[in-house]
Design a protein around this motif. Sequence first.
Motif, PDB file in Angstrom:
ATOM      1  N   ASN A  51      -3.605  -3.441  -7.043  1.00  0.00           N
ATOM      2  CA  ASN A  51      -2.348  -3.662  -6.488  1.00  0.00           C
ATOM      3  C   ASN A  51      -1.860  -4.905  -7.009  1.00  0.00           C
ATOM      4  OD1 ASN A  51       0.012  -4.026  -4.920  1.00  0.00           O
ATOM      5  ND2 ASN A  51      -0.645  -2.033  -4.147  1.00  0.00           N
ATOM      6  N   VAL A  97      -4.395  -1.352   7.835  1.00  0.00           N
ATOM      7  CA  VAL A  97      -4.718  -2.110   6.454  1.00  0.00           C
ATOM      8  C   VAL A  97      -5.051  -3.810   6.881  1.00  0.00           C
ATOM      9  CG1 VAL A  97      -4.369  -2.613   4.144  1.00  0.00           C
ATOM     10  CG2 VAL A  97      -3.578  -0.151   5.092  1.00  0.00           C
ATOM     11  N   ALA A 126       0.765  -1.217  -0.068  1.00  0.00           N
ATOM     12  CA  ALA A 126      -0.123  -0.059   0.078  1.00  0.00           C
ATOM     13  C   ALA A 126       1.027   1.349   0.071  1.00  0.00           C
ATOM     14  CB  ALA A 126      -0.858   0.119   1.110  1.00  0.00           C
ATOM     15  N   LEU A 130      -6.082   0.111  -4.636  1.00  0.00           N
ATOM     16  CA  LEU A 130      -5.668  -1.117  -3.938  1.00  0.00           C
ATOM     17  C   LEU A 130      -6.033  -2.288  -4.718  1.00  0.00           C
ATOM     18  CD1 LEU A 130      -5.726  -0.269  -0.035  1.00  0.00           C
ATOM     19  CD2 LEU A 130      -3.808  -1.027  -1.492  1.00  0.00           C
ATOM     20  N   ASN A 170      -2.618   5.712  -3.902  1.00  0.00           N
ATOM     21  CA  ASN A 170      -2.422   4.267  -3.586  1.00  0.00           C
ATOM     22  C   ASN A 170      -3.673   3.454  -2.861  1.00  0.00           C
ATOM     23  OD1 ASN A 170       0.478   4.924  -4.512  1.00  0.00           O
ATOM     24  ND2 ASN A 170       1.132   4.092  -2.639  1.00  0.00           N
ATOM     25  N   LEU A 171      -3.979   4.112  -1.966  1.00  0.00           N
ATOM     26  CA  LEU A 171      -5.327   3.714  -1.390  1.00  0.00           C
ATOM     27  C   LEU A 171      -6.467   3.279  -2.185  1.00  0.00           C
ATOM     28  CD1 LEU A 171      -5.529   5.593   2.050  1.00  0.00           C
ATOM     29  CD2 LEU A 171      -4.339   3.345   1.536  1.00  0.00           C
TER      30      LEU A 171
END
Length: 451
Positions: free
Chosen positions: A445, A406, A355, A442, A438-439
Motif C-alpha cells: 500500500n 489496524v 486500508a 497492505l 486490501n488487507l
Amino acid sequence: ELEGADSSAIHATGKVDGLLDGGGIFDVNFEVHIPEMASYTKPYFNRPGLEQPYYDVRNPQYREMPLAPYPLEARVVATYNDVQIQLAEVVQTVEREAGPGTVFHPMPIGPAISVSMLQSAGIIPLDKTSFPVSVRIHSNVKGPAQGTIRLDMPSGWKSEPAATSFSLAQEGQEQIVAFEVFPDHLTEQVYYLTAVASYDKHEYKQGYVQIGYPGLRPYYLYSDAVYQVSGTGVKVSPDLQVAYIAGSGDDVPVSLENLGIHVHFLAQEDLANGDLAKFNVILVGIRAYAVRADLRTYNNRLLDYVKNGGVVVVQYQTPEFDHNFGPYPYKMTSDPEEVTDEVSTMNFLEPSVPALNWPNQITAKDFEGWIEERGSKFMQSWDPQYHALLETHDPGQDPQKGGLLVARYGSGVYVYTAYAFYRQLPLGVPGAYRLFANLVSLSQNPAYLKK
C-alpha cells in the motif's frame, strides 16, 4: 420377511417359515433387486441455500423423525407356545477397517457415480481470462466404471478440456478432474457451472458425503455438483508472498486461490527459526492461538517481523488470544461480543484510511450479501495505537468498534479482524474478497510504504 418401500423386487430363495427342533437353526435368504429409479437414502428435509433460514420438508410422512428410514429392514416374527416375538433390524453392509476390524453399517441406496465440486463457490476477478474448476468423481459401481465428465456452463463459455473420460477400477475409488474455464463477457453477477458425469446411459449431477461418527449410524448428505462463481471487480497487489498459520481449520487458503494467491503454510520450525522476512504478509488462521502452542511460544517472532516491515493479519480468535499478543495492549474479555445479523448497518469510522481505499475502495456495498454473520470475538477495548475502522451491531447491542483494528508497529502493520472472512470467502461473497484483498496487500500500500 424383508421390507423396503423402494425395493419392489424382493424374493425369498427358500422357505420363510417352519419348525425348529431344540438347538436347530433356520436360515432364510432373500434376493433383492433395487429398481433403477429408486430414490436415494437422503434426509427428508432440505433447503435451497444458506440464505433460506429454514428447511423444506420434502416427505411429510417422516416429519418429526430424525431422518428418513433406511431403505431395507429385516423383520422376523417367531411364535412359541402361542407367544409372538418380533425382532427387526435394518439391513447392514460390512466393511473392514484398520483398527476396528469388521464394521457394520446400514445399507444405503445411492447413485452409481457421485459427482461434486472441490469448491462450491468463489469469485473471478473481472480482468481474469480463465479460472480453474476441479471435480471429484466417486464410484459406487461393483467393478470397473468408465464414463465421461463435462461442465454445463453459461452461453459462450468454454472449458479445456471440453469433456474428458474417467476410469475407476473398483468401488470406492475416486478421481479428480481439472478444467480450465474461459468465461465470456464477465460482469458483476453470479454464474453457475454444473458438473455432469455420464455413465451407463445415465447422467449424474449430484454428490454426497457420509455424515456421522463411531457409535452413530451414518447417513448421507447430498448436494448438487454446482460451482457458483461471482464476477467481481477486485484488485490485489501482484506477486505477493503469503504465509499462513493454520488454526483449527478454515478454507481461507483455498479461497485465496481465486485471487491468484498461493499460501505457504508455516510449521513450528518456521515460527521458531524460519526466514519470515521473505513474506509480504503472514495470515493467522481462526482460533490459532487456542490450538497452536508453538504460535504462543514464538509470538515475539511475529512482532519482530512486523517491526521490521512485515504485515500480520490475525483472523478471529477465541479468549486464548486475550493475553496481549499484539504489539500494543487490548482487551477481549472471557465472553467476547459477536454480531450475528448479517445485514447489520456498517459504519465507517475512518473512511479515508489507506486500508479501506487501496487497491479497492471499500463502501457499504461491499457488505451486502454477507452470509450467516458479520463476525465474532470483537475486541472490547484497545490501545490508541490501534485504529478502529468499522462499527456494526445487532439490534439492541452496544456499538461494536473492535472488529477491524489496524496499527502501525515499527515499519510494518498489525491487523486484528473479527469479521467472518472464513465464512464469506468460501461462499464467494464479493465484498469480503475486496476487503480481504486490501488487507493482504497492505505491505504494498503506497500510504504504508511511506516512513
